[in-house]
Enzyme design. Sequence first.
Site, mmCIF file in Angstrom:
data_model
loop_
_atom_site.group_PDB
_atom_site.id
_atom_site.type_symbol
_atom_site.label_atom_id
_atom_site.label_comp_id
_atom_site.label_asym_id
_atom_site.label_seq_id
_atom_site.Cartn_x
_atom_site.Cartn_y
_atom_site.Cartn_z
ATOM 1 C CE LYS A 24 -36.452 4.409 12.653
ATOM 2 N NZ LYS A 24 -36.243 3.287 13.565
ATOM 3 C CD GLU A 53 -24.617 1.675 1.115
ATOM 4 O OE1 GLU A 53 -24.563 0.507 0.699
ATOM 5 O OE2 GLU A 53 -23.816 2.553 0.768
ATOM 6 C CB CYS A 77 -26.301 -6.285 3.541
ATOM 7 S SG CYS A 77 -24.947 -5.253 4.123
ATOM 8 C CD GLU A 93 -31.278 -9.135 2.508
ATOM 9 O OE1 GLU A 93 -32.278 -8.404 2.576
ATOM 10 O OE2 GLU A 93 -30.119 -8.715 2.688
HETATM 11 P P1 NAD Z 1 -35.686 -2.573 7.673
HETATM 12 O O1 NAD Z 1 -35.740 -2.016 6.300
HETATM 13 O O2 NAD Z 1 -36.854 -3.302 8.171
HETATM 14 O O3 NAD Z 1 -35.435 -1.411 8.741
HETATM 15 C C1 NAD Z 1 -34.318 -0.547 8.636
HETATM 16 C C2 NAD Z 1 -34.638 0.743 9.365
HETATM 17 O O4 NAD Z 1 -35.729 1.367 8.681
HETATM 18 C C3 NAD Z 1 -35.091 0.562 10.819
HETATM 19 O O5 NAD Z 1 -34.554 1.621 11.588
HETATM 20 C C4 NAD Z 1 -36.600 0.695 10.712
HETATM 21 O O6 NAD Z 1 -37.202 1.169 11.908
HETATM 22 C C5 NAD Z 1 -36.727 1.723 9.605
HETATM 23 N N1 NAD Z 1 -38.007 1.716 8.888
HETATM 24 C C6 NAD Z 1 -38.858 0.670 8.703
HETATM 25 N N2 NAD Z 1 -39.939 1.076 7.989
HETATM 26 C C7 NAD Z 1 -39.757 2.393 7.713
HETATM 27 C C8 NAD Z 1 -40.511 3.368 7.011
HETATM 28 N N3 NAD Z 1 -41.676 3.087 6.452
HETATM 29 N N4 NAD Z 1 -40.017 4.628 6.928
HETATM 30 C C9 NAD Z 1 -38.829 4.950 7.479
HETATM 31 N N5 NAD Z 1 -38.071 4.072 8.173
HETATM 32 C C10 NAD Z 1 -38.520 2.806 8.274
HETATM 33 O O7 NAD Z 1 -34.348 -3.435 7.745
HETATM 34 P P2 NAD Z 1 -33.800 -4.269 8.979
HETATM 35 O O8 NAD Z 1 -34.665 -5.483 9.092
HETATM 36 O O9 NAD Z 1 -33.598 -3.397 10.167
HETATM 37 O O10 NAD Z 1 -32.336 -4.668 8.457
HETATM 38 C C11 NAD Z 1 -32.118 -5.702 7.588
HETATM 39 C C12 NAD Z 1 -31.981 -5.206 6.159
HETATM 40 O O11 NAD Z 1 -30.965 -4.236 6.081
HETATM 41 C C13 NAD Z 1 -31.573 -6.300 5.212
HETATM 42 O O12 NAD Z 1 -32.332 -6.204 4.029
HETATM 43 C C14 NAD Z 1 -30.106 -5.989 4.931
HETATM 44 O O13 NAD Z 1 -29.623 -6.497 3.724
HETATM 45 C C15 NAD Z 1 -30.112 -4.518 4.978
HETATM 46 N N6 NAD Z 1 -28.751 -4.005 5.225
HETATM 47 C C16 NAD Z 1 -28.078 -3.435 4.190
HETATM 48 C C17 NAD Z 1 -26.783 -2.960 4.379
HETATM 49 C C18 NAD Z 1 -26.017 -2.329 3.244
HETATM 50 O O14 NAD Z 1 -24.992 -1.717 3.506
HETATM 51 N N7 NAD Z 1 -26.463 -2.441 2.012
HETATM 52 C C19 NAD Z 1 -26.181 -3.062 5.635
HETATM 53 C C20 NAD Z 1 -26.906 -3.642 6.666
HETATM 54 C C21 NAD Z 1 -28.200 -4.100 6.450
#
Ligand code: NAD
Length: 494
Positions: A176, A251, A285, A382
Amino acid sequence: MNTTTQGHQFINGEYRLGRGGTAERINPATGRVAQSLDYASVADVEDAVGAASAAFDSWSRRTPGARADHLLAFATELGTRAAELAALETEQTGKSTRMSHEFDVPGTIDNVNFFAGAARNLQGQAAGDYAGNSTSMIRREAIGVIGSIAPWNYPLQMAAWKILPAIAAGNTIVLKPSELTPGTTLLFAEAATAAGIPDGVINVVVGTGREIGEALVRHPQVVMSSFTGSTAVGRRIMEMASETGKRVHLELGGKAPLVVFKDADVEAAAHGAVAGSTINAGQDCTAATRAYVHSSLFEKFTKRVAELMDAMVVGDPTDPDTDMGSLISLGHRDKVASVVQRARDSGASVLAGGLAPEHPGAFYRPTLVTGATQDSEIVQQEIFGPVLVALPFETEDEAIELANDTPYGLAASAWTNDLNLAMRAAAQIQAGCVWVNEHIPIVSEMPHGGYKASGFGKDMSSYSFEEYTNVKHVLISHDTDVHKEWQDTVFRQR
Ligand code: NAD
């Protein structure tokens, strides 16, 4: 991709119309509606997991060489679609076209090529006669249907990082993507099918995290949840995954320090800090977010960083002269701006940026903040925007302590020409990656993953196979004795 008539779910090798209603996707750089998306329903998740389950047996039994051939064909297919992928990546994220063309698309293709090779190198311990009169060996096996959830910042690369190690090891997957940026993930799956990867091996469902993400994590036939996103959602995923006792790979967020020691090349450190903090508009990130600079260099460093930031071209992401495009949404831009404003209100100084230009797009200038305290929100939380906070330090111990003083531990950099100091910093900084005299470069051969609240498990590199395989011990007896000697411990042959 015929996005309007064919639907935005990719299940069992074809596009389908989702049954979960529709939503508009916005182009963040213009503020205008880019497309109307159909969302998956829980029944579509069911179909996708069903397709992945049906494909598992045959895919997992293929030889590594056969899977590698498919991946090599996939890389070639992606190459023919590079321009289309890059254009769509820029349109849906607002990132600069230079990033999409020179980083996202080639990085993704390199990852596909890497995993084609790595698929043939899945290794275990050599066989050995450990128990006497028998040989032990390791079978490394695919685990089943993987449920993956990805964020919006690097949609194409995140899809690649999730899908490739999983399928190279023989698993099948339902991914997803973020509902804000599903386009290139769908194209990626379509290209895999066009390259001959069998139907059902890669499936993509598009919808909200709350509904579709949760349905995927909770699905009993999904054996592992692999998640990249925020720490808060990652923790929720861990909680949900515990209901069915499934494996979790997380991650999560980061707050990378960039430590400039007394002997560092200030000009190089300033360039590294600007590139490291503004890459992908800071929505990375591993982005440099906290610069700890020896007090003797602090003024020179901050002055140079501010100059370089002020010279950056921020604007239309489709223009090749643009250095930095927009952030992902106006809502996110406002959150970034409000953190900077609160820091200002508490007495911090903004030496560059801190401005959101009047525009319907989600733009925010590269920003340098000084004078914040270590325990303040801007240093600890962050932000995920192009904001760097610089703080001075006096001693090496203090620098390391400050670098480690956040809940996160994804990446860090140390700037010094003293080899011994570089080695001490690399050992003492708690992060999944420590760069020395660099900040950001990633390579397919090396692992990416966090310490502390940044999660656990690795993406990229052969280390990622640890997440996506089971290691099985097989012991084969060398003899046909009816009663083995060790069995005397349990019952004697009378
Ligand atoms: P997010 O956690 O809001 O969403 C990530 C994904 O999770 C999306 O597809 C979203 O639809 C889904 N999601 C949201 N709520 C959910 C739930 N309750 N159950 C299941 N899925 C759910 O993150 P974002 O805003 O899309 O991305 C930014 C974040 O991602 C930042 O914190 C960043 O640091 C992190 N990130 C980490 C890495 C890494 O490799 N560590 C890489 C890229 C981004």
